[in-house]
Design a protein around this motif. Sequence first.
Motif, PDB file in Angstrom:
ATOM      1  N   VAL A 170       0.838  -1.203   0.000  1.00 56.04           N
ATOM      2  CA  VAL A 170       0.000   0.000   0.000  1.00 56.04           C
ATOM      3  C   VAL A 170       0.873   1.252   0.000  1.00 56.04           C
ATOM      4  N   PHE A 171       1.958   1.219   0.771  1.00 53.79           N
ATOM      5  CA  PHE A 171       2.875   2.361   0.801  1.00 53.79           C
ATOM      6  C   PHE A 171       3.445   2.630  -0.596  1.00 53.79           C
ATOM      7  N   PHE A 172       3.858   1.560  -1.282  1.00 53.51           N
ATOM      8  CA  PHE A 172       4.398   1.744  -2.627  1.00 53.51           C
ATOM      9  C   PHE A 172       3.329   2.201  -3.620  1.00 53.51           C
TER      10      PHE A 172
ATOM     11  N   ILE B 187       3.128   5.880  -3.083  1.00 49.49           N
ATOM     12  CA  ILE B 187       4.240   6.549  -3.783  1.00 49.49           C
ATOM     13  C   ILE B 187       3.959   6.602  -5.288  1.00 49.49           C
ATOM     14  N   TYR B 188       3.483   5.501  -5.843  1.00 48.96           N
ATOM     15  CA  TYR B 188       3.146   5.458  -7.266  1.00 48.96           C
ATOM     16  C   TYR B 188       2.071   6.491  -7.601  1.00 48.96           C
ATOM     17  N   GLY B 189       1.041   6.573  -6.766  1.00 48.51           N
ATOM     18  CA  GLY B 189      -0.020   7.550  -6.988  1.00 48.51           C
ATOM     19  C   GLY B 189       0.505   8.974  -6.979  1.00 48.51           C
ATOM     20  N   ILE B 190       1.438   9.237  -6.066  1.00 46.84           N
ATOM     21  CA  ILE B 190       2.060  10.570  -6.004  1.00 46.84           C
ATOM     22  C   ILE B 190       2.856  10.831  -7.281  1.00 46.84           C
ATOM     23  N   MET B 191       3.625   9.822  -7.710  1.00 47.92           N
ATOM     24  CA  MET B 191       4.435   9.985  -8.926  1.00 47.92           C
ATOM     25  C   MET B 191       3.551  10.203 -10.164  1.00 47.92           C
TER      26      MET B 191
ATOM     27  N   PHE C  98      -3.433   6.269   0.853  1.00 53.14           N
ATOM     28  CA  PHE C  98      -3.114   7.002   2.086  1.00 53.14           C
ATOM     29  C   PHE C  98      -4.047   6.558   3.210  1.00 53.14           C
ATOM     30  N   LEU C  99      -5.341   6.529   2.926  1.00 55.16           N
ATOM     31  CA  LEU C  99      -6.304   6.127   3.957  1.00 55.16           C
ATOM     32  C   LEU C  99      -6.147   4.654   4.330  1.00 55.16           C
TER      33      LEU C  99
ATOM     34  N   ALA D 265      -4.547   0.310   7.960  1.00 60.56           N
ATOM     35  CA  ALA D 265      -3.882  -0.988   8.058  1.00 60.56           C
ATOM     36  C   ALA D 265      -2.674  -0.975   8.988  1.00 60.56           C
ATOM     37  N   THR D 266      -2.005   0.159   9.126  1.00 63.37           N
ATOM     38  CA  THR D 266      -0.796   0.224   9.954  1.00 63.37           C
ATOM     39  C   THR D 266      -1.076  -0.086  11.427  1.00 63.37           C
ATOM     40  N   PRO D 267      -2.135   0.449  12.037  1.00 65.17           N
ATOM     41  CA  PRO D 267      -2.397   0.068  13.430  1.00 65.17           C
ATOM     42  C   PRO D 267      -2.719  -1.417  13.590  1.00 65.17           C
TER      43      PRO D 267
END
Length: 90
Positions: free
Chosen positions: A43-45, A48-52, A63-64, A69-71
Motif C-alpha cells: 500500500v505504501f508503494f 508513492i506510485y499515486g504521487i508519482m 493514504f487512507l 492498516a498500519t495500526p
Amino acid sequence: MYIGYVAAFLTTASFIPQAIKTIRTYDTEGISVLMYLGFVIGVFFWLIYGIMQDDPAIIAANFLTFLLATPILAIAARNEWRHRRAKKAV
C-alpha cells in the motif's frame, strides 16, 4: 475517472470495520503478521506510485488504507511478539 474513485472508496472503506474492531479489542487472532506486513508495504508503494502519477484516487485510497492498516499491523505484531515470548517462558 469516476470508476477509480468508486473503486478507491470501496476498497478503502472495507478496512474501516476491521480497523475499528482491532483497535477496540486488540484481537488479532487469525491475522497473519507477514501478510499484513506485505500488504502495508505494498500500500505504501501504491501511495508513492499515486504521487508519482499525480493520481488523486490512488493517492487518497492508499493514504487512507495505509492509515487504517498500519495500526492493525502494529497490534498484530505486538500480540505475536507477546505470544512467542510467553511460549518461551513456559
